[in-house]
Enzyme design. Structure first.
Site, PDB file in Angstrom:
ATOM      1  N   GLU A  91       0.807  -1.220   0.000  1.00 36.14           N
ATOM      2  CA  GLU A  91       0.000   0.000   0.000  1.00 36.14           C
ATOM      3  C   GLU A  91       0.846   1.279   0.000  1.00 36.14           C
ATOM      4  O   GLU A  91       0.364   2.337   0.416  1.00 36.14           O
ATOM      5  CB  GLU A  91      -0.940  -0.009   1.203  1.00 36.14           C
ATOM      6  CG  GLU A  91      -2.014  -1.084   1.101  1.00 36.14           C
ATOM      7  CD  GLU A  91      -3.056  -0.939   2.194  1.00 36.14           C
ATOM      8  OE1 GLU A  91      -4.226  -0.698   1.851  1.00 36.14           O
ATOM      9  OE2 GLU A  91      -2.709  -1.062   3.377  1.00 36.14           O
ATOM     10  N   HIS A 110      -0.762   5.424   7.598  1.00 39.03           N
ATOM     11  CA  HIS A 110      -1.942   4.595   7.323  1.00 39.03           C
ATOM     12  C   HIS A 110      -2.036   3.566   8.429  1.00 39.03           C
ATOM     13  O   HIS A 110      -1.041   2.913   8.771  1.00 39.03           O
ATOM     14  CB  HIS A 110      -1.825   3.895   5.972  1.00 39.03           C
ATOM     15  CG  HIS A 110      -2.876   2.836   5.759  1.00 39.03           C
ATOM     16  ND1 HIS A 110      -4.223   3.097   5.905  1.00 39.03           N
ATOM     17  CD2 HIS A 110      -2.773   1.510   5.455  1.00 39.03           C
ATOM     18  CE1 HIS A 110      -4.907   1.985   5.678  1.00 39.03           C
ATOM     19  NE2 HIS A 110      -4.055   1.011   5.417  1.00 39.03           N
TER      20      HIS A 110
END
Length: 252
Positions: A91, A110
């Protein structure tokens, strides 16, 4: 340019990079210690010398990240140099796409903080309810991959999904990922840690308040004024040194 000035600038650039990377390693440990990032979250920092690059750990649990785990990436998520068989985070596009869309952002996190997750699976908005929570901003949008990408493995593992997420974030500070987690966009590593921690705590306070009735949310003016104060040098440094000590890095 005189040779001495060239050497000084090179040393200054190298020092800035090493400081950014050192703080990034510590930030990984802090967010793990503060129960914001679990074994699958991550935090990055924009390269202070090359703004179209950023630093991020290889795919490793944040609590274990060391200097040797940090690698440099282009905004498109490509490693700048070989990773010697080490895998990057799938990601990493979250980070690169936000940096590409937001020149004012210099650190991105994140995570899947457990207190935040209920707001990714319900219609209840996540809004500031106490003064420290003002740093999450007036608006916390929710990005849902379904309308654009349909059924996926729920990871933001390609450039197109990162761009879509960054578009939903817009000029805000926090974006929730439906049924997944959250991303924080901040002006520095210290600010990113601060905001990520208080995003988690805001969600906890709100979850505890909701069963008691309609919460009293901060006004827009309170959010603006309080967040501006909390992002000043003194509060940021005070919080950072506190987190550093709690994570076991006292003396740095």
């Amino acid at each position: 340019m005189p040779f001495s000035e060239v050497v000084y600038r090179q040393m200054s650039d190298e020092s800035a990079i090493e400081e950014a990377v050192r703080d990034l390693v510590i930030a990984n440990r802090i967010l793990a210690h503060e129960d914001v990032i679990d074994d699958f979250g991550h935090i990055s920092v924009r390269n202070p010398v090359k703004p179209n690059h950023f630093f991020l750990s290889r795919s490793r649990s944040p609590e274990l990240v060391t200097r040797e785990d940090i690698f440099e990436f282009t905004l498109e998520g490509e490693p700048v140099s070989g990773m010697q068989g080490k895998r990057p985070y799938a990601e990493r596009y979250i980070h690169g796409a936000i940096y590409a869309a937001r020149p004012d952002v210099h650190s991105v996190s994140h995570h899947h903080a457990r207190s935040v997750l209920p707001f990714t699976v319900s219609k209840t908005p996540l809004r500031p309810v106490f003064h420290m929570g003002s740093v999450i901003g007036k608006n916390v949008p929710v990005w849902d991959s379904q309308p654009e990408f349909g059924d996926t493995n729920m990871l933001v593992d390609c450039w197109e999904m990162g761009v879509s997420l960054a578009k939903t974030l817009g000029n805000d500070t926090v974006v929730l990922l439906a049924r997944h987690g959250a991303a924080v966009a901040a002006s520095s590593v210290k600010d990113c840690v601060f905001t990520s921690v208080y995003l988690n705590e805001t969600a906890e306070v709100l979850l505890n308040a909701l069963p008691l009735g309609e919460p009293s949310y901060l006004t827009d003016g309170e959010i603006d004024m309080t967040a501006s104060m909390l992002r000043g040098p003194m509060p940021q440094e005070r919080a950072w040194t506190y987190y550093v000590k709690r994570a076991g890095y006292e003396g740095l």
